[in-house]
Design a protein around this motif. Structure first.
Motif, short mmCIF file in Angstrom:
data_model
loop_
_atom_site.label_atom_id
_atom_site.label_comp_id
_atom_site.label_asym_id
_atom_site.label_seq_id
_atom_site.Cartn_x
_atom_site.Cartn_y
_atom_site.Cartn_z
N PRO A 90 0.81 -1.23 0.00
CA PRO A 90 0.00 0.00 0.00
C PRO A 90 0.83 1.27 0.00
O PRO A 90 0.32 2.35 -0.35
N ASP A 91 2.11 1.18 0.39
CA ASP A 91 2.98 2.37 0.38
C ASP A 91 3.41 2.74 -1.04
O ASP A 91 4.10 3.76 -1.21
N ALA A 96 2.19 7.13 -7.85
CA ALA A 96 3.05 7.77 -6.86
C ALA A 96 4.52 7.53 -7.18
O ALA A 96 4.88 6.60 -7.91
N LEU A 97 5.36 8.38 -6.63
CA LEU A 97 6.81 8.20 -6.70
C LEU A 97 7.30 7.57 -5.41
O LEU A 97 6.80 7.89 -4.33
N ALA A 149 2.60 13.08 -5.45
CA ALA A 149 2.40 12.02 -4.46
C ALA A 149 3.67 11.18 -4.39
O ALA A 149 4.18 10.73 -5.43
N TRP A 150 4.21 10.97 -3.18
CA TRP A 150 5.46 10.24 -3.08
C TRP A 150 5.57 9.57 -1.71
O TRP A 150 4.83 9.89 -0.79
N ASN A 151 6.49 8.62 -1.62
CA ASN A 151 6.73 7.93 -0.37
C ASN A 151 8.23 7.81 -0.13
O ASN A 151 9.00 7.45 -1.04
N LEU A 204 8.74 5.58 -10.37
CA LEU A 204 7.34 5.90 -10.63
C LEU A 204 6.55 4.59 -10.69
O LEU A 204 6.84 3.73 -11.51
N VAL A 205 5.56 4.46 -9.82
CA VAL A 205 4.71 3.27 -9.82
C VAL A 205 3.69 3.41 -10.94
O VAL A 205 2.84 4.30 -10.92
N VAL A 206 3.79 2.52 -11.93
CA VAL A 206 2.92 2.64 -13.11
C VAL A 206 1.80 1.62 -13.15
O VAL A 206 0.90 1.73 -13.98
#
Length: 245
Positions: A90-91, A96-97, A149-151, A204-206
């Motif tokens: 979920p993170d 999100a990056l 948006a990033w983690n 980058l989550v694609v």
């Protein structure tokens, strides 16, 4: 000079004002593409397309040693590597990056060291923390000023490819502690360490990784995320080049 390595979706930086192109040839062969020297906000930077320009090289076909050697020869002093990844936990939601701080290597058969010749010294680099702390902190501070948006933190699982993973493989990666999965993080990161080049990764989550979605992920969906996400990455990298150092 600060150097950027662009992955899938970042073959070129449209906001980069090119001032020189370096078609280098290293003792490990030719890099994926010429090293491009340009300006972002008046600061000189280097850029290399990991998969070639146009995108023609699969992850296991990339000559990582030539790429890193060429960047070093062109004057790189630190490297920020950009890649497209699948999200496992979920993170790491789609779009999100992630600024990973750890890595597990599942690749095989890749040339993963500069020191494998009998003429080279025997070298074992410390790789406890794969990403440079100061460079990560600088990227984290830049991300904090953005609207993206990033983690901060997470473990990157580097798989062989070019096929995507099975749901069972992703379940194993999650049990191992991986948050994201990609195919290009290794041996790129360790080769940078061997060259004493500070290296950090911006992922980058694609798409959700295999088994992490309720429906089949299409290439159209992935490409849409890449198109919108990499535009934000380009802006972020330009601001980072202006403020870094």
């Amino acid at each position: 000079m600060l150097a950027f390595i662009g992955g899938t979706g970042l073959t070129r930086m449209d906001n980069l004002r090119i001032v020189a192109t370096h078609p280098l040839d290293t003792r490990f062969g030719k890099p994926s593409a010429p090293v491009v020297e340009g300006e972002l906000h008046g600061r000189r930077v280097l850029f290399l397309a990991r998969h070639g320009d146009p995108h023609v090289l699969l992850p296991h076909q990339v000559n990582y040693r030539a790429n890193l050697a060429a960047l070093k020869e062109a004057g790189a002093s630190a490297i920020v590597a950009v890649n497209a990844v699948g999200g496992i936990t979920p993170d790491a939601p789609t779009g999100a990056l992630v600024l990973p701080d750890q890595m597990i290597d599942y690749t095989w058969g890749r040339d993963s060291t500069f020191f494998d010749s009998p003429d080279e010294p025997l070298v074992h680099v410390d790789f406890s923390w794969p990403f440079d702390g100061a460079l990560r902190t600088a990227l984290k501070n830049q991300l904090a000023t953005s609207e993206l948006a990033w983690n901060d933190g997470g473990c990157y699982g580097a798989t062989q490819g070019p096929r995507l993973e099975t749901a069972a493989e992703i379940a194993r990666l999650e049990r191992d502690g991986c948050d994201i999965v990609g195919m290009t993080g290794m041996p790129e990161a360790v080769l940078a360490r061997e060259l004493a080049l500070p290296y950090a990764m911006l992922s980058l989550v694609v798409n959700p990784a295999a088994g992490k979605s309720t429906h089949e992920i299409t290439m159209a969906e992935i490409e849409a995320v890449i198109h919108s996400g990499m535009a934000g990455v380009c802006t972020l990298l330009a601001d980072f080049a202006r403020d870094y150092g």
